[in-house]
Write a protein that holds these residues in place. Sequence first.
Motif, PDB file in Angstrom:
ATOM      1  N   VAL A 252       0.835  -1.206   0.000  1.00 11.06           N
ATOM      2  CA  VAL A 252       0.000   0.000   0.000  1.00 11.06           C
ATOM      3  C   VAL A 252       0.872   1.259   0.000  1.00 11.06           C
ATOM      4  O   VAL A 252       0.590   2.233  -0.716  1.00 11.06           O
ATOM      5  CB  VAL A 252      -0.951  -0.002   1.214  1.00 11.06           C
ATOM      6  CG1 VAL A 252      -1.677   1.342   1.346  1.00 11.06           C
ATOM      7  CG2 VAL A 252      -1.956  -1.137   1.090  1.00 11.06           C
ATOM      8  N   THR A 253       1.938   1.249   0.792  1.00 16.01           N
ATOM      9  CA  THR A 253       2.800   2.428   0.855  1.00 16.01           C
ATOM     10  C   THR A 253       3.634   2.619  -0.415  1.00 16.01           C
ATOM     11  O   THR A 253       4.162   3.708  -0.649  1.00 16.01           O
ATOM     12  CB  THR A 253       3.755   2.321   2.058  1.00 16.01           C
ATOM     13  OG1 THR A 253       4.544   1.121   1.946  1.00 16.01           O
ATOM     14  CG2 THR A 253       2.984   2.284   3.361  1.00 16.01           C
ATOM     15  N   LEU A 254       3.752   1.569  -1.221  1.00 14.72           N
ATOM     16  CA  LEU A 254       4.459   1.707  -2.491  1.00 14.72           C
ATOM     17  C   LEU A 254       3.625   2.412  -3.553  1.00 14.72           C
ATOM     18  O   LEU A 254       4.174   2.962  -4.509  1.00 14.72           O
ATOM     19  CB  LEU A 254       4.867   0.325  -3.016  1.00 14.72           C
ATOM     20  CG  LEU A 254       6.123  -0.313  -2.439  1.00 14.72           C
ATOM     21  CD1 LEU A 254       6.330  -1.694  -3.053  1.00 14.72           C
ATOM     22  CD2 LEU A 254       7.342   0.556  -2.679  1.00 14.72           C
ATOM     23  N   ILE A 255       2.304   2.405  -3.390  1.00 11.23           N
ATOM     24  CA  ILE A 255       1.426   2.979  -4.408  1.00 11.23           C
ATOM     25  C   ILE A 255       1.701   4.465  -4.634  1.00 11.23           C
ATOM     26  O   ILE A 255       1.853   4.898  -5.787  1.00 11.23           O
ATOM     27  CB  ILE A 255      -0.046   2.725  -4.037  1.00 11.23           C
ATOM     28  CG1 ILE A 255      -0.341   1.221  -4.069  1.00 11.23           C
ATOM     29  CG2 ILE A 255      -0.982   3.477  -4.981  1.00 11.23           C
ATOM     30  CD1 ILE A 255      -1.751   0.864  -3.624  1.00 11.23           C
ATOM     31  N   PRO A 256       1.783   5.317  -3.593  1.00 13.77           N
ATOM     32  CA  PRO A 256       2.098   6.733  -3.849  1.00 13.77           C
ATOM     33  C   PRO A 256       3.458   6.933  -4.509  1.00 13.77           C
ATOM     34  O   PRO A 256       3.603   7.801  -5.381  1.00 13.77           O
ATOM     35  CB  PRO A 256       2.062   7.362  -2.451  1.00 13.77           C
ATOM     36  CG  PRO A 256       1.253   6.426  -1.622  1.00 13.77           C
ATOM     37  CD  PRO A 256       1.526   5.069  -2.161  1.00 13.77           C
ATOM     38  N   VAL A 257       4.445   6.143  -4.112  1.00 12.21           N
ATOM     39  CA  VAL A 257       5.785   6.278  -4.683  1.00 12.21           C
ATOM     40  C   VAL A 257       5.781   5.950  -6.173  1.00 12.21           C
ATOM     41  O   VAL A 257       6.338   6.688  -6.997  1.00 12.21           O
ATOM     42  CB  VAL A 257       6.781   5.374  -3.932  1.00 12.21           C
ATOM     43  CG1 VAL A 257       8.155   5.439  -4.569  1.00 12.21           C
ATOM     44  CG2 VAL A 257       6.845   5.761  -2.466  1.00 12.21           C
ATOM     45  N   ILE A 258       5.141   4.830  -6.526  1.00 13.03           N
ATOM     46  CA  ILE A 258       5.078   4.431  -7.930  1.00 13.03           C
ATOM     47  C   ILE A 258       4.265   5.436  -8.740  1.00 13.03           C
ATOM     48  O   ILE A 258       4.622   5.786  -9.873  1.00 13.03           O
ATOM     49  CB  ILE A 258       4.479   3.017  -8.044  1.00 13.03           C
ATOM     50  CG1 ILE A 258       5.402   1.993  -7.369  1.00 13.03           C
ATOM     51  CG2 ILE A 258       4.257   2.636  -9.501  1.00 13.03           C
ATOM     52  CD1 ILE A 258       4.843   0.596  -7.314  1.00 13.03           C
ATOM     53  N   ALA A 259       3.158   5.924  -8.168  1.00 13.74           N
ATOM     54  CA  ALA A 259       2.314   6.888  -8.873  1.00 13.74           C
ATOM     55  C   ALA A 259       3.071   8.177  -9.145  1.00 13.74           C
ATOM     56  O   ALA A 259       3.008   8.739 -10.256  1.00 13.74           O
ATOM     57  CB  ALA A 259       1.055   7.170  -8.055  1.00 13.74           C
ATOM     58  N   VAL A 260       3.820   8.664  -8.157  1.00 17.94           N
ATOM     59  CA  VAL A 260       4.600   9.891  -8.343  1.00 17.94           C
ATOM     60  C   VAL A 260       5.681   9.686  -9.394  1.00 17.94           C
ATOM     61  O   VAL A 260       5.929  10.560 -10.229  1.00 17.94           O
ATOM     62  CB  VAL A 260       5.215  10.327  -6.998  1.00 17.94           C
ATOM     63  CG1 VAL A 260       6.268  11.416  -7.205  1.00 17.94           C
ATOM     64  CG2 VAL A 260       4.129  10.833  -6.066  1.00 17.94           C
ATOM     65  N   PHE A 261       6.316   8.521  -9.381  1.00 20.93           N
ATOM     66  CA  PHE A 261       7.378   8.267 -10.357  1.00 20.93           C
ATOM     67  C   PHE A 261       6.848   8.289 -11.784  1.00 20.93           C
ATOM     68  O   PHE A 261       7.403   8.950 -12.660  1.00 20.93           O
ATOM     69  CB  PHE A 261       8.046   6.926 -10.068  1.00 20.93           C
ATOM     70  CG  PHE A 261       9.065   6.537 -11.101  1.00 20.93           C
ATOM     71  CD1 PHE A 261      10.335   7.094 -11.092  1.00 20.93           C
ATOM     72  CD2 PHE A 261       8.754   5.617 -12.091  1.00 20.93           C
ATOM     73  CE1 PHE A 261      11.268   6.736 -12.043  1.00 20.93           C
ATOM     74  CE2 PHE A 261       9.687   5.259 -13.048  1.00 20.93           C
ATOM     75  CZ  PHE A 261      10.943   5.821 -13.022  1.00 20.93           C
ATOM     76  N   PHE A 262       5.783   7.550 -12.030  1.00 18.93           N
ATOM     77  CA  PHE A 262       5.258   7.483 -13.398  1.00 18.93           C
ATOM     78  C   PHE A 262       4.629   8.805 -13.838  1.00 18.93           C
ATOM     79  O   PHE A 262       4.632   9.133 -15.028  1.00 18.93           O
ATOM     80  CB  PHE A 262       4.240   6.354 -13.520  1.00 18.93           C
ATOM     81  CG  PHE A 262       4.865   4.991 -13.636  1.00 18.93           C
ATOM     82  CD1 PHE A 262       5.505   4.608 -14.801  1.00 18.93           C
ATOM     83  CD2 PHE A 262       4.837   4.100 -12.575  1.00 18.93           C
ATOM     84  CE1 PHE A 262       6.094   3.356 -14.916  1.00 18.93           C
ATOM     85  CE2 PHE A 262       5.429   2.851 -12.682  1.00 18.93           C
ATOM     86  CZ  PHE A 262       6.052   2.476 -13.862  1.00 18.93           C
ATOM     87  N   ALA A 263       4.095   9.562 -12.891  1.00 21.19           N
ATOM     88  CA  ALA A 263       3.478  10.839 -13.243  1.00 21.19           C
ATOM     89  C   ALA A 263       4.517  11.898 -13.580  1.00 21.19           C
ATOM     90  O   ALA A 263       4.273  12.769 -14.432  1.00 21.19           O
ATOM     91  CB  ALA A 263       2.581  11.317 -12.107  1.00 21.19           C
ATOM     92  N   PHE A 264       5.679  11.849 -12.933  1.00 20.01           N
ATOM     93  CA  PHE A 264       6.673  12.904 -13.105  1.00 20.01           C
ATOM     94  C   PHE A 264       8.016  12.368 -13.590  1.00 20.01           C
ATOM     95  O   PHE A 264       9.051  12.996 -13.377  1.00 20.01           O
ATOM     96  CB  PHE A 264       6.878  13.645 -11.782  1.00 20.01           C
ATOM     97  CG  PHE A 264       5.624  14.285 -11.255  1.00 20.01           C
ATOM     98  CD1 PHE A 264       5.178  15.488 -11.762  1.00 20.01           C
ATOM     99  CD2 PHE A 264       4.886  13.667 -10.257  1.00 20.01           C
ATOM    100  CE1 PHE A 264       4.025  16.079 -11.280  1.00 20.01           C
ATOM    101  CE2 PHE A 264       3.728  14.248  -9.767  1.00 20.01           C
ATOM    102  CZ  PHE A 264       3.296  15.459 -10.284  1.00 20.01           C
ATOM    103  N   GLN A 265       8.011  11.221 -14.250  1.00 20.35           N
ATOM    104  CA  GLN A 265       9.259  10.614 -14.709  1.00 20.35           C
ATOM    105  C   GLN A 265      10.014  11.529 -15.659  1.00 20.35           C
ATOM    106  O   GLN A 265      11.234  11.658 -15.587  1.00 20.35           O
ATOM    107  CB  GLN A 265       8.969   9.283 -15.390  1.00 20.35           C
ATOM    108  CG  GLN A 265      10.214   8.551 -15.899  1.00 20.35           C
ATOM    109  CD  GLN A 265       9.866   7.263 -16.621  1.00 20.35           C
ATOM    110  OE1 GLN A 265       8.700   7.002 -16.894  1.00 20.35           O
ATOM    111  NE2 GLN A 265      10.858   6.459 -16.933  1.00 20.35           N
ATOM    112  N   LYS A 266       9.304  12.204 -16.570  1.00 24.55           N
ATOM    113  CA  LYS A 266       9.977  13.051 -17.552  1.00 24.55           C
ATOM    114  C   LYS A 266      10.680  14.223 -16.888  1.00 24.55           C
ATOM    115  O   LYS A 266      11.723  14.689 -17.366  1.00 24.55           O
ATOM    116  CB  LYS A 266       8.978  13.563 -18.583  1.00 24.55           C
ATOM    117  CG  LYS A 266       7.903  14.486 -18.029  1.00 24.55           C
ATOM    118  CD  LYS A 266       7.016  15.012 -19.142  1.00 24.55           C
ATOM    119  CE  LYS A 266       5.973  15.990 -18.610  1.00 24.55           C
ATOM    120  NZ  LYS A 266       5.123  16.530 -19.709  1.00 24.55           N
TER     121      LYS A 266
END
Length: 278
Positions: A252-266
Amino acid sequence: MRSKPVRLVMYHILAAGGALLMLYPVLWLVMSSFKPSTMIFSTAESLIPSPWIWENYVQGWKGIGGYTFSTFISNSLIIVVLSTIGVVLSSALIAFGFARLQFWGKSFWFIIMLVTLMLPHDVVLVPQYILFAKLGWLNSFLPIIIPNFFGAPFFIFLMVQFIRTLPHELDEAATIDGCGKFRLFYRIILPLIAPALATSAIFSFYWRWEDLIGPVLYLNKPEMYPVSMALKMFLDNDTLSNWGAMFAMSVVTLIPVIAVFFAFQKYIVEGISTSGLK
């Protein structure tokens, strides 16, 4: 020319193998969150759960000590959001001073800032603890949040390199139009360094979200614990540790981290690559 398709196939095979090797621990974590605690570390068990135990997520979300896991997530969000805002804005202002302003001892203070970047964090833990204890900040979010409002050496260096790539003619044109130093900063420089700001914000989010040392040192009340300490509470040296619930909440705690990464990867790629061009 005939060997080019072969090299391309070999490249994709090696890349897929490397990706699988890197992702396997995460895959193991996700699969283990659906297993009973007694079977997670059993060598006889396969990677795929059989049967799938969804109760781990229910038990994990109930939390520990009468506090649900949503309380710990809220605490983490408070720490992460305030710390990120403080460190990004303060680092940008300090970087603007080093990159654009002329003052006595500029090179000396820039070197001192770089030295603090190389200083191990463990060296300053005891002096910081003594300082915050005398200020009466123990058992509060202040020791974790307030220091971020004085900049971070890594982010300052990153933004200095980015600002130096901007043409000085922009400063001259803004000054002719009547902009002072602070107006020049927030009207001209700040919008142009958006990739560096985004990169710093993302890294700050990651570091604050996973931070364990700060909360362990300064927080004693369970209702103030972030997710990093909440996960640790599932482990008990005296009784049986609830590994299933801990792994479930880890997912569950990985979800925000992964979401932020894919949203702001560029922004991560753009911010780092552009800062290194100088």
